[in-house]
Structure formats: C-alpha cells, structure tokens
Design an enzyme around this catalytic site. Structure first.
Site, mmCIF file in Angstrom:
data_model
loop_
_atom_site.group_PDB
_atom_site.id
_atom_site.type_symbol
_atom_site.label_atom_id
_atom_site.label_comp_id
_atom_site.label_asym_id
_atom_site.label_seq_id
_atom_site.Cartn_x
_atom_site.Cartn_y
_atom_site.Cartn_z
ATOM 1 C CG ASP A 284 4.485 -2.549 4.237
ATOM 2 O OD1 ASP A 284 4.219 -3.564 3.574
ATOM 3 O OD2 ASP A 284 4.487 -1.398 3.728
HETATM 4 C C1 GLC Z 1 2.973 -0.603 0.743
HETATM 5 C C2 GLC Z 1 3.605 -1.938 0.499
HETATM 6 C C3 GLC Z 1 5.098 -1.900 0.534
HETATM 7 C C4 GLC Z 1 5.579 -0.555 0.037
HETATM 8 C C5 GLC Z 1 5.143 0.478 1.056
HETATM 9 C C6 GLC Z 1 5.557 1.899 0.646
HETATM 10 O O1 GLC Z 1 1.789 -0.738 1.463
HETATM 11 O O2 GLC Z 1 3.181 -3.039 1.281
HETATM 12 O O3 GLC Z 1 5.565 -2.995 -0.274
HETATM 13 O O4 GLC Z 1 6.988 -0.547 -0.104
HETATM 14 O O5 GLC Z 1 3.750 0.448 1.286
HETATM 15 O O6 GLC Z 1 4.872 2.293 -0.490
#
Ligand code: GLC
Length: 752
Positions: A284
């Site tokens: 993430d």
């Molecule tokens: C965010 C979220 C995740 C998302 C990613 C890209 O912090 O936790 O769900 O897909 O970053 O935006």
C-alpha cells in the site's frame, strides 16, 4: 556415490521450492507466456528488475517520468488518467527503454470511474452480487477507455467497527457476504480474460486484518490470532484468489507486531503456498518505508530487505527497492530468486493483460463515459442499496394525492457529497440529487418547497432550522435528507462519536414537533447512531452514499415507483459505546439471557448482584439499534416451515434447505432471505450464528415461491483447536430468516 545423490536431491528440492512460490499453479499458467518471461528475466539487469518492482505516482513533469521510464526504473504508474499522456509515457517504455517492457497504469477505481455507484458498503446492502459485477463492469469499461488497466479494488476487509472511516469501502461485517460481493466485483472488473481490452486487473485489499484496527482508528495495530485470521479475515481473500484476482495489496497495519508489508507468513506461506496465488503483491502507499515508523525496520534499506524477503513484488511510491535493492542484492541481503519471482509475477500480469501486444489506449474510441446504460445501472444499484429502517402508518411511499412537500436537510441537494468517499474521477456536475429528481418527477403536480436549513452536515444553524420549521407548516409531508459529507468517511477519517453531526439532530426533532410526518433519509459512509432521530421520524431510509444517480433512486423509492429491498450489511449500534458489536459474536460463558435492567430502572441502593451477571450495557442494553441483515419493505413476507433434506448428515453430504416465501402484502417486493448456521459445540468456541447463504427473491402480491438452498456440509468447516480446517461432528442449528435476529431454529446433526 550416495552423498552425490543426496546433494542432487537437495539441489533439485531447492530449485523446485524456489519456483513453486509463484508457479504453484503451473497447470493454470500459459507455458508460452512463462517462456517469454524467463527469456526476459535472463536479459534483465538487477537494476531493470528492481525497476519493474517500482511504482510511481504520476506528477506533472512528463519529461522527468519519461527519463525514469527510459532507464527502466518504472514498472507501473498510478494516478495518470489522461489518455494522451498515458500513451506518450507508454511509447517511451515500449520504444525507448532497453527491453521495451510496457508500463502498468493504475488508479483507484473503487465504486465507479466517472459514473459513480453506491459506496461498497451500500452495494453490500443490496446483497446482490450480480449488481456489484455489473457496476464493476461499467467502471472497467469507463476506466480502460482512458488507458487504466489496474484498479486498487475491491476492498474486502471485514469491518465491524463503524468508527473506522474505511468501513465505507468494504461490504460490511460478514466474511461470507464480503466474499460473495468481492468475487463478483473482481469478475466484473476482469471479465473471464485479462486480455480483454476492457479488463481491469483487480486488487483485493488490504491484506490483512486492516478492518480490525484497534479503536477503529485507521492505520492502528491489530491483534488477530492466526485462528481469527483464518476463520474471519482470510476467507474473502482466499475466495478472491480462487476467483483469479490478478493482484493483492498489503495492509498498513501491524498484526501481532508484524506489519503486513513485512509478513512472510501471510504473503508467502498463506498467499503463495497455501492458496497458489501467482499474481502481483503490491504494497500500500509507502507501507514499505512506513515499517520504519512501525519500528520494524531501522531504515529504508532494511525496510526494502524485509518487504522483498516477505514477498512484496511491487513497491508503491516509497522507492526503497530501486534505491537500495542493488546494494542489498550485492550483499546477498535479498535473494536474487526473490527478486526474480517478483519480476516474474509482474511480467505475468502484464502479459495476461495483453500489454506487450497492445500497450496503447485507443484515443479515438467513442466516449463511453456516463453512457445512458451506465447511468441506468448506477440508478438500479442505488435503488437496491437503500434500506427501509422504519415506516410507521405506511408513511411511505408518499401518497399520490400529496399537494405540497418540504424538502430539507444538508444532503437534499449535495451533488458532491452524495458520491461518497474514494471518488477521484467522478464529477459532481453529473450527480442528480434528491431535490432535482423529485422536482423532475413531480413537475407542477406537486409543490416542492426547498428549505435546506443546513447547508452542510456539520453546520450549526438555528435560524436555518427555524426557516425549515416555518416552511413545514405549508407541507403535507417533510422529506429530510441528513447524514455525512463525503469527507467524513474513507481513509484516515475515523469518528469517535457516531451521532449526526452539527445541528442535524436538532433539525429532525424540530420538524417532528410540527406534527407533520417526517421521512428521514440518511446518506452516510457508515452506520450512524440515529436512534433518537428514528424515534421521532415517521419513516427512515438509509442510503449510505448512493452515487451519481442517488437522487432518481430515492425519488422512485419515496414516491413508490420502487420498493426498498436493502438489508443492513453491518450492525447499527445504539451508541458508539456498544462498538464493536456484530451478529456473529461468540456465546461467552454468560450469554445474554433476554432480561436487562436499564440504568433508569435501577432502584436506589440496589444490591451488588441484584441486576444479574450477564453481558449487557446498563446504559444501552444488549441489542443494537438495527441488527445485521435487517431491512423493511412496502410489502410483507411470510416464511413457511423450513424443511431439511436430512437432520443427520456426514461431512461429504450436501444438505438442501427448502421453505415457502409468500408476499402477503399488496405491492411487488423483493426480500433478501438469509440462511444462518450455528455449530453449537466445537473444539474452540464458535459464533452464535454465521451467514451461509442469501438470495434476493422478488414476488408479486400474493405470490408464493418455494425457495431452495443447497449447502455442502464441508462449508461448515472451520480452523479448529489443532489449527486444521475441519467439519467437526456434533449438533447444529439452522435459521432461514429475514435478518440475523429473526427466525426459528431447526436442528441437525453432523455425524462421522
Ligand atoms: C491509499 C489506500 C489504498 C489505495 C492506495 C493508492 O493509501 O490505503 O487503499 O489504493 O493508497 O491510492
């Protein structure tokens, strides 16, 4: 001689074990593709391999990005959505980099790209996987038309704490509902072939246990045992992998002291070896280097080492792989075969998506955004996502002879907020609000007075309330739209108080005092503690955040063109102090016995044990405001006696469960019938009931239908005291019901 054979056996064993992590499902893998992958890997330098493992978030300077791509330092880009720019960047990758490996373009397409569907929690309320699949298909068609081929969805974190803002993004508290809706969404995104140019690689997230953040505070630690992970939090992800999800995203939380992004047990032992996942594991956002903040890595180099060794294939934006990887490899702090396996998975998904053959998006294709059929799908999803929580004296649907309606509240005409959280590309100017839809529908036949009272959900505005109360004097019925602005749910947006914000509660109570019927509609990203407002309202609809077409859906429901059919995908607490509260709890040694002496009924100087020693709150009681699976209709349904194909079964048997469902009301309606099972005694304590089946049944007035479920007994398996997944013999209970608190139990036995 024997020694030599032994060495060869070890060497072969090592070789096969090194490959099996990502090629366990050789049978399902295209051998031609694998040959191409191996040929490419042989040519790649360590820097180019680490470049494939690097995902950047797009920024304005396309020259800078092009420079990195040309050097083979970028495997994927997220947040680039402009087709011309995407093709320009792709051209650099394909025609100017040394190996010509195409870029994988990603975006958070969570509940729609431009046509916005209800938030996933609202889609969970539909209990309709076909609807979720259709919505995901629309999202994929729109997103791929702009060159996006990878979405970071569905979010399938089981969530049982509405303080957690991200409860909005999942399908609620139940592992089975979450699994069914998550698989349907993946199928909608990916179709049956990733090579389909409108296929969007799915990314079930966040693996794992993120929804159990302590205190419902986002990013917080979790303390889930292996057994709880296996029985509650793993199942939706295992179902997603079995459904062919192309990628998986790690979660921010540390569970039992280990951040998911550095957890080889979940990423290698479970995901790869047990489930045979052969796609991409992506971290993430910055969760790799956030392991420094966790205190799990001393610096970016150690974070990169831990993430690569644990099984992360691609690093989202924190760039520690590409920065530290070459030195880590040189010092053998990361194994080259781990890096090769990661690159293998990345190239495999790029081949499956057809990017090597068709890397570019067709900039000349017809505009598919907001197509009428897309808007129709979004309206249907919104209609089915709305839950009727109360309807005294058949206040709803509003009577045909109504002359004047007051429309009030901050969500009555909130085109941005009704879209909900995680709407990067939706456009509020395409939203149709309840006010707009009611005016369009009613025309000059009915006078629609609009007095918002409050202009946003957090506003304090007593004069505004007075104006609405004054206007109410002229109305036959009051439609109050309240809830949450979109910003109040979603990532990092947790609440310690679940009451309506601002002066919304005061508004509802003041309107109720006028004596006119008040229909309260709530649009929110989570269940709110609305007991007082329900009490004074004549009828209550819960619409979560219904998306672009929320207005027309609500107008149809309020005016009786459609009949509500939604059911709560999550338990609604009376007060936040009851949280976490969910239906599939364990019995405990002191289960609630049905009697509770609430705080205002306790006599003075009450004796220490006079209230009994069971498990309810003195100031809130045991039961929630609304249980899981609850929802009313404009009609009524009668459940006939449940018949089991057998009351004694073996593990390999399949049981059928039959009953009659009758529409005993006067209008057509849809009921979500639910099947729950309890394993009464186990080698470990078990939930008091678990959802095992559900189905939407639509019946005309007076119509009766024989409903049949089939339940393989192996689906009653759980991870037991020996950490084995087994069906344990013993007594079971089964309910067919309209919600998790209703129905009469029937008994059956599983025998050896
Ligand atoms: C965010 C979220 C995740 C998302 C990613 C890209 O912090 O936790 O769900 O897909 O970053 O935006």
């Amino acid at each position: 001689m024997k020694k030599k054979i032994a060495y060869w056996m070890i060497a072969l064993g090592v070789l096969f074990s090194a490959c099996d992590e990502t090629q366990k499902q050789d049978a399902g893998v295209d051998r031609e593709t694998e040959k191409k992958i191996e040929a490419l890997i042989k040519k790649m330098t360590i820097e180019e391999k680490l470049g494939q493992m690097n995902q950047i978030s797009a920024w304005s300077n396309i020259e800078e990005m092009s420079g990195m791509i040309k050097e083979g330092q970028v495997g994927s880009i997220l947040n680039e959505v402009e087709p011309k720019r995407i093709n320009a960047l792709q051209k650099v990758a394909v025609e100017e980099s040394r190996l010509g490996i195409p870029i994988l373009i990603a975006r958070d397409v969570i509940h729609g790209y431009r046509t916005i569907f209800p938030i996933p929690l609202g889609q969970g309320a539909t209990f309709n996987p076909a609807l979720a699949k259709a919505g995901a298909r629309v999202a994929a068609i729109e997103a791929t038309s702009h060159g996006i081929r990878w979405t970071f969805a569905p979010m399938i974190d089981v969530a049982r704490d509405p303080r957690w803002g991200r409860i909005a993004e999942g399908y609620g508290e139940d592992p089975y509902l979450t699994s069914v809706m998550g698989v349907a969404t993946i199928e909608g995104f990916q179709t049956d072939s990733l090579g389909n140019p409108t296929a969007l690689a799915a990314c079930p997230k966040h693996f794992v246990g993120y929804g159990a953040a302590e205190g419902g505070r986002d990013y917080n630690s979790t303390g889930l045992s292996e057994r709880t992970l296996r029985n509650i939090y793993f199942p939706p992800f295992e179902a997603a992998v079995k459904a062919g999800a192309a990628t998986i995203m790690t979660s921010f939380n540390d569970n039992d002291g280990i951040p998911s992004t550095g957890n080889s047990f979940i990423l290698r032992d479970v995901l790869r070896r047990e489930w045979g996942f052969d796609g991409i594991v992506v971290s993430d956002w910055a969760s790799v280097t956030e392991m420094i903040n966790h205190g799990f890595a001393a610096d970016a180099a150690e974070a990169a080492m831990k993430a690569i060794s644990a099984g992360v294939d691609m690093e989202m934006v924190s760039a520690s792989f590409i920065t530290n990887g070459p030195q880590l490899a040189k010092e053998y702090k990361v194994k080259e075969h781990d890096i090769n396996n990661a690159v293998r998975c990345i190239l495999r998904i790029k081949f499956r998506l057809g990017l090597f053959d068709n890397p570019y998006v067709n900039e000349m294709q017809p505009d598919v955004l907001y197509a009428p059929s897309h808007l129709a799908e979004a309206k249907e999803a919104a209609t089915q996502s709305v839950i009727l929580l109360k309807n005294d004296n058949n206040t709803l649907p509003v009577k045909k002879d109504v002359k004047t309606i007051l429309v009030t509240g901050p969500m009555a005409d909130a085109p941005f907020d009704q879209l909900g959280t995680w709407v990067f590309d939706g456009d509020k100017n395409h939203s149709i609000t309840p006010l707009q839809a009611l005016r369009q529908m009613l025309g000059s036949d009915v006078q629609v007075i609009h007095e918002p009272a409050l202009t946003y959900s957090r506003e304090l505005n007593t004069p505004g309330i007075a104006k609405a109360v004054a206007a109410a004097q002229r109305a036959d019925v009051i439609l109050a739209f309240v809830g949450e602005e979109a910003i109040l749910s979603g990532e990092a947006h947790c609440l310690a108080n679940l009451n309506l914000q601002g002066d919304q509660s005061q508004l509802i109570k003041a309107l109720a005092k006028t004596g006119k019927p008040v229909v309260t509609t709530v649009m929110a990203g989570r269940p709110l503690c609305i007991g007082e407002e329900v009490e004074v309202s004549s009828a209550v609809l819960y619409a979560f955040h219904p998306g672009t077409m929320g207005g027309p859906a609500l107008a149809d429901l309020i005016m009786g063109v459609a009949n509500p059919s939604g059911k709560t995908p999550v338990t609604f607490p009376k007060v936040v102090g009851q949280v976490p509260i969910f239906y599939a709890h364990h019995s405990t040694g002191r289960p609630f016995n049905g009697t509770e002496t609430l705080i205002h009924d306790i006599p003075a100087e009450a004796g220490q044990t006079s209230l009994g020693c069971t498990c309810y709150y003195l100031d809130a009681g045991f039961h929630p405001l609304f249980p899981f699976g609850y929802g009313l209709s404009y009609t009524t349904f009668e459940y006939g006696a449940v018949q089991l194909s057998a009351t004694q079964v073996k593990k390999d048997d399949t049981m059928t469960i039959e009953f009659d469902l009758t529409n005993t009301g006067s209008v057509v309606g849809t009921e979500v019938v639910q099947l729950y099972v309890q394993d009464i005694v186990g080698s470990v304590t078990r939930p008091v009931k678990e959802l095992k089946r559900f189905e939407r049944i639509t019946l005309q007035p007076g119509e009766k239908q024989r409903v049949k479920f089939t339940l393989p007994i192996e689906e009653l398996a759980f991870w037991n005291i020996d950490m084995k997944k087994v069906v344990e013999p013993g007594d079971f209970k089964l309910w067919v019901a309209k919600d998790s608190q209703s129905g009469e139990a029937v008994n059956f036995k599983v025998v050896e």
